[in-house]
Motif scaffolding. Structure first.
Motif, PDB file in Angstrom:
ATOM      1  N   GLY A 181      -1.923   2.692  15.802  1.00 61.48           N
ATOM      2  CA  GLY A 181      -1.795   3.506  14.604  1.00 61.48           C
ATOM      3  C   GLY A 181      -2.733   2.958  13.545  1.00 61.48           C
ATOM      4  O   GLY A 181      -2.939   1.735  13.442  1.00 61.48           O
ATOM      5  N   TYR A 182      -3.341   3.853  12.770  1.00 61.22           N
ATOM      6  CA  TYR A 182      -4.305   3.378  11.769  1.00 61.22           C
ATOM      7  C   TYR A 182      -4.182   4.201  10.497  1.00 61.22           C
ATOM      8  O   TYR A 182      -5.071   4.955  10.120  1.00 61.22           O
ATOM      9  N   GLY A 183      -3.040   4.054   9.830  1.00 62.72           N
ATOM     10  CA  GLY A 183      -2.814   4.712   8.563  1.00 62.72           C
ATOM     11  C   GLY A 183      -2.949   3.740   7.408  1.00 62.72           C
ATOM     12  O   GLY A 183      -3.747   2.803   7.440  1.00 62.72           O
ATOM     13  N   ALA A 184      -2.112   3.950   6.406  1.00 66.73           N
ATOM     14  CA  ALA A 184      -2.214   3.183   5.167  1.00 66.73           C
ATOM     15  C   ALA A 184      -2.103   1.681   5.408  1.00 66.73           C
ATOM     16  O   ALA A 184      -2.948   0.892   4.984  1.00 66.73           O
ATOM     17  N   SER A 185      -1.046   1.268   6.093  1.00 64.25           N
ATOM     18  CA  SER A 185      -0.813  -0.160   6.281  1.00 64.25           C
ATOM     19  C   SER A 185      -1.827  -0.790   7.220  1.00 64.25           C
ATOM     20  O   SER A 185      -2.359  -1.870   6.954  1.00 64.25           O
ATOM     21  N   ALA A 186      -2.122  -0.109   8.316  1.00 61.53           N
ATOM     22  CA  ALA A 186      -3.027  -0.692   9.314  1.00 61.53           C
ATOM     23  C   ALA A 186      -4.424  -0.896   8.760  1.00 61.53           C
ATOM     24  O   ALA A 186      -5.077  -1.908   9.071  1.00 61.53           O
ATOM     25  N   HIS A 187      -4.918   0.015   7.941  1.00 58.32           N
ATOM     26  CA  HIS A 187      -6.295  -0.141   7.483  1.00 58.32           C
ATOM     27  C   HIS A 187      -6.430  -1.292   6.478  1.00 58.32           C
ATOM     28  O   HIS A 187      -7.496  -1.894   6.353  1.00 58.32           O
ATOM     29  N   LEU A 188      -5.340  -1.641   5.809  1.00 61.53           N
ATOM     30  CA  LEU A 188      -5.363  -2.828   4.955  1.00 61.53           C
ATOM     31  C   LEU A 188      -5.167  -4.102   5.774  1.00 61.53           C
ATOM     32  O   LEU A 188      -5.844  -5.125   5.544  1.00 61.53           O
ATOM     33  N   THR A 189      -4.263  -4.062   6.733  1.00 62.27           N
ATOM     34  CA  THR A 189      -3.990  -5.231   7.569  1.00 62.27           C
ATOM     35  C   THR A 189      -5.204  -5.608   8.405  1.00 62.27           C
ATOM     36  O   THR A 189      -5.505  -6.795   8.591  1.00 62.27           O
ATOM     37  N   ALA A 190      -5.902  -4.622   8.906  1.00 63.24           N
ATOM     38  CA  ALA A 190      -7.099  -4.884   9.704  1.00 63.24           C
ATOM     39  C   ALA A 190      -8.129  -5.675   8.902  1.00 63.24           C
ATOM     40  O   ALA A 190      -8.723  -6.640   9.406  1.00 63.24           O
ATOM     41  N   GLN A 191      -8.321  -5.279   7.655  1.00 60.26           N
ATOM     42  CA  GLN A 191      -9.315  -5.976   6.833  1.00 60.26           C
ATOM     43  C   GLN A 191      -8.897  -7.416   6.541  1.00 60.26           C
ATOM     44  O   GLN A 191      -9.727  -8.323   6.522  1.00 60.26           O
ATOM     45  N   LEU A 192      -7.596  -7.619   6.324  1.00 58.37           N
ATOM     46  CA  LEU A 192      -7.109  -8.975   6.102  1.00 58.37           C
ATOM     47  C   LEU A 192      -7.313  -9.824   7.350  1.00 58.37           C
ATOM     48  O   LEU A 192      -7.784 -10.971   7.268  1.00 58.37           O
ATOM     49  N   ALA A 193      -6.983  -9.283   8.521  1.00 58.42           N
ATOM     50  CA  ALA A 193      -7.132 -10.039   9.763  1.00 58.42           C
ATOM     51  C   ALA A 193      -8.590 -10.377  10.031  1.00 58.42           C
ATOM     52  O   ALA A 193      -8.914 -11.501  10.447  1.00 58.42           O
ATOM     53  N   VAL A 194      -9.482  -9.420   9.810  1.00 59.39           N
ATOM     54  CA  VAL A 194     -10.913  -9.679  10.002  1.00 59.39           C
ATOM     55  C   VAL A 194     -11.384 -10.781   9.058  1.00 59.39           C
ATOM     56  O   VAL A 194     -12.131 -11.688   9.453  1.00 59.39           O
ATOM     57  N   ALA A 195     -10.932 -10.720   7.797  1.00 56.41           N
ATOM     58  CA  ALA A 195     -11.320 -11.745   6.821  1.00 56.41           C
ATOM     59  C   ALA A 195     -10.814 -13.129   7.221  1.00 56.41           C
ATOM     60  O   ALA A 195     -11.416 -14.152   6.884  1.00 56.41           O
ATOM     61  N   GLN A 196      -9.714 -13.173   7.993  1.00 57.12           N
ATOM     62  CA  GLN A 196      -9.164 -14.445   8.460  1.00 57.12           C
ATOM     63  C   GLN A 196      -9.782 -14.900   9.779  1.00 57.12           C
ATOM     64  O   GLN A 196      -9.386 -15.927  10.317  1.00 57.12           O
ATOM     65  N   GLY A 197     -10.737 -14.131  10.304  1.00 58.17           N
ATOM     66  CA  GLY A 197     -11.460 -14.552  11.500  1.00 58.17           C
ATOM     67  C   GLY A 197     -11.008 -13.920  12.798  1.00 58.17           C
ATOM     68  O   GLY A 197     -11.465 -14.319  13.870  1.00 58.17           O
TER      69      GLY A 197
END
Length: 339
Positions: A181-197
């Motif tokens: 799923g890639y709605g409101a929460s996922a698109h923010l969480t994805a960016q945080l995870a990418v920023a964490q490596g």
């Protein structure tokens, strides 16, 4: 205090499918704040899938004709006599968690999200689909200036619950994360995870959502029922689709964890122990959040400064925004702004 006012507010009149028009806009009195409360003028309110579950009756109403909305950005108009941390004019945010008992074993052990007496904005108390609302100051977050209100609002639930779901998934440093799923929460969480490596693989229906995922840093994006290009160390299920639980478990590597982020989920099909759970795969639910989660996530968001993909609606279009969410027409996050 004598700051009593009247506001235009949406209420859930009769829960049911959005096609049945379950919301109604009314004029409602807003009382002055109590001793530990704030009267807030709403400047933006995010539209969350939980609001849709409440409107359509997936979650039973706790308060008749309650005003939805729990991603509220606004200004303090008045503060109760016992409030020390806020004053009129402050920029603040009100989120899903609206109150806890403070004395139960869960509250005393840092797990206030599990408090049996917990209360929620837009479910137990009136929320932000309105011009004004009153909230408990102890559950409000100070918000920074210089950040657009429509970008701040989704952080208050979509961001915070995604952050807790990521913690519950126990992704190892540099790990491989799947998002279903890639709605409101996922698109923010994805960016945080990418920023964490992390390496992030998105599995979701809809080509627009898949394109957005790749634009925001995902390593791959494909259909929700497809296999990711590599085994996953952890996965988060954001879609309220129980049939994706065995799909996500199959994609996990040995020792992986599936975190289920939604407050509502359709029935989960039967699982095969050897295929889905053996080799120490774990399924974990996520229940609301603590205020510590909220403070931690907002600090991380200030550091990462995620791109928030916003679809804007006037407050008078709240029913349309929820209908668009129900029919998959929202790519990113929907936010209500004053008319």
């Amino acid at each position: 205090m004598t700051h009593e006012t009247v506001t235009l507010a949406w209420v859930v009149e009769t829960p049911g499918p959005m096609a049945s028009a379950p919301l109604r806009r009314v004029r409602r009195e807003v009382p002055p704040p109590g001793d530990e409360e704030l009267l807030i003028e709403v400047h933006a309110c995010g539209v969350c899938r939980t609001d849709l579950h409440l409107a359509e009756g997936d979650l039973p109403p706790r308060r008749p004709r309650c005003t939805p909305g729990h991603e509220i950005v606004g200004r303090v108009l008045a503060a109760g006599t016992a409030v020390r941390d806020f004053r009129p004019g402050d920029r603040v945010g009100a989120a899903w968690l609206a109150g806890t008992c403070g004395v139960c074993p869960y509250c005393r052990s840092g797990r206030e999200n599990l408090c049996p007496e917990s209360r929620y904005t837009g479910w137990d108390i009136h929320g932000g689909y309105a011009g004004h609302t009153v909230v408990d100051a102890r559950y409000v977050y100070p918000l920074p200036e210089g950040w657009p209100e429509d970008e701040l609002a989704p952080l208050l639930c979509a961001g915070i619950i995604g952050y807790r779901a990521l913690l519950r998934a126990e992704l190892p440093p540099g790990g491989r994360l799947g998002l279903y799923g890639y709605g409101a929460s996922a698109h923010l969480t994805a960016q945080l995870a990418v920023a964490q490596g992390a390496t992030v693989h998105v599995l979701t229906r809809g080509e627009d959502a898949q394109r957005l995922a790749l634009e925001l840093g995902a390593a791959s994006a494909g259909p929700a029922t497809a296999s990711p290009p590599e085994p996953l160390d952890a996965a988060i299920l954001f879609a309220p689709a129980g049939e994706l639980v065995p799909v996500a478990l199959t994609a996990l590597d040995r020792g992986g964890t599936l975190s289920i982020a939604g407050i509502h989920l359709s029935d989960i099909p039967s699982l095969n122990y050897a295929r889905h759970l053996f080799q120490e795969r774990t399924v974990r639910s996520v229940t609301a959040n603590t205020r510590a989660d909220g403070r931690a996530y907002l600090a991380e968001a200030a550091r990462v400064r995620p791109r928030v993909h916003v679809q804007r609606y006037g407050m008078a279009q709240a029913d349309r925004a929820l209908t668009d969410l129900a029919t998959g027409k929202v790519n990113g996050v929907a936010v209500l702004l004053p008319d």
